[in-house]
Enzyme design. Sequence first.
Site, PDB file in Angstrom:
ATOM      1  N   LEU A 168     -19.435 -30.371  18.175  1.00 60.08           N
ATOM      2  CA  LEU A 168     -20.638 -30.193  18.969  1.00 60.08           C
ATOM      3  C   LEU A 168     -21.754 -29.618  18.104  1.00 60.08           C
ATOM      4  CD1 LEU A 168     -19.142 -28.602  22.205  1.00 60.08           C
ATOM      5  CD2 LEU A 168     -19.425 -31.021  21.636  1.00 60.08           C
ATOM      6  N   CYS A 177     -19.886 -19.645  25.937  1.00 58.88           N
ATOM      7  CA  CYS A 177     -19.800 -20.937  25.247  1.00 58.88           C
ATOM      8  C   CYS A 177     -18.459 -21.606  25.539  1.00 58.88           C
ATOM      9  CB  CYS A 177     -19.991 -20.736  23.745  1.00 58.88           C
ATOM     10  SG  CYS A 177     -19.966 -22.275  22.790  1.00 58.88           S
ATOM     11  N   CYS A 203     -23.048 -17.440  16.404  1.00 55.20           N
ATOM     12  CA  CYS A 203     -23.512 -18.582  15.610  1.00 55.20           C
ATOM     13  C   CYS A 203     -25.029 -18.704  15.530  1.00 55.20           C
ATOM     14  CB  CYS A 203     -22.900 -19.874  16.154  1.00 55.20           C
ATOM     15  SG  CYS A 203     -23.384 -20.309  17.837  1.00 55.20           S
TER      16      CYS A 203
END
Length: 378
Positions: A49, A117, A214
């Site tokens: 992704l 997430c 991230c």
Amino acid sequence: MTDARINSLGIAKPPAQTRVVVAMSGGVDSSVVAAMLAREGYDVVGVTLQLYDHGAALARKGACCAGRDIHDARRVAETMGFPHYVLDYENRFREAVMDEFADSYLAGATPIPCVRCNERVKFRDLLDTARELGADCMATGHYIRRQDGPSGPELHRAADPRRDQSYFLFATTREQLAWLRFPLGGLTSKAQTRALAAEFGLTVADKPDSQDICFVPNGRYAEVIEKLRPGAAEPGEIVHLDGRVLGRHEGLIRYTVGQRRGLGVATGEPLHVIRLEPETRRVVVGPREALATRIVPVAEINWLGDAPLEAAPEEGWEILARVRSTREPAPARLRPLGPDRAEVELLSPEEGVAPGQACVFYAPEGSRVLGGGWIRRG
């Protein structure tokens, strides 16, 4: 006797007829999972992704699901001979994870975007994609174990307590567990994972682990929030628990509960952030002992116990509770207040219990994860 038709993933098919979508971040863990399954003869499909624009200022080299990592995942797929796809999930990731991250900080909470997430992107949207690709299951590189129990799939801590990621996966539902597989959960050290990567000839064998969130470069949360919500951080007062105004701050986003360094005030006594008050824009500070908390309100509970959450005995469920990823689970009682709300009583007070963090529940004995929820203000 074990059914010989059941393969290593617990599916009644030969590996060659079992399609597995592997969520590949580009790191060594998910790369080893994909390579292991390909070597065993499974019909592996790698999916990575792209969660944000890896050329933008928010991204950083080496972050999960950005430029270099996508390239690394593709090279692993080429080495092991299975197809690999990159899916653009930037809009979904921003709406489901990054926006809430910024808004939570502005509301005085300390969010954990990695949980959101997993919950809203990897284990929901990507799982739907796996089904569309005709997969029998989806595998990830997380260090956690899935075991079949008498009431269905169960979540258990990893064999290596130093790598255990159960705190970040408490929101995984039973339905998702039916589809998910975690091949690394039984390994006893990260060295084993790297040794397997070297055995498979993967270029990521020595790649460092990602440490930060991230989309947050070098842990600078305030900078990211200011980019996502320009002008939203407003100044306010730094106030002692006894009512004294000690100074001013440049935004609640620069503070977290329990923080000691960088408060911007000096009184001759060690001070910690005790709470954040978004309504008044005040940072309330005080001595360390004021951080001690016994009662923890929890909402949005994902319950993985065998009996319904609300079927608790009068004294509540006996559990071990973890209120920070860096803390060991500690004895507690879980008292339901509704289908997805509860009060957790810690038998020994904990410091730095912060709204926005997770409270994860474990069985008093063994390794089973019983779910968890989000800590709210009392």
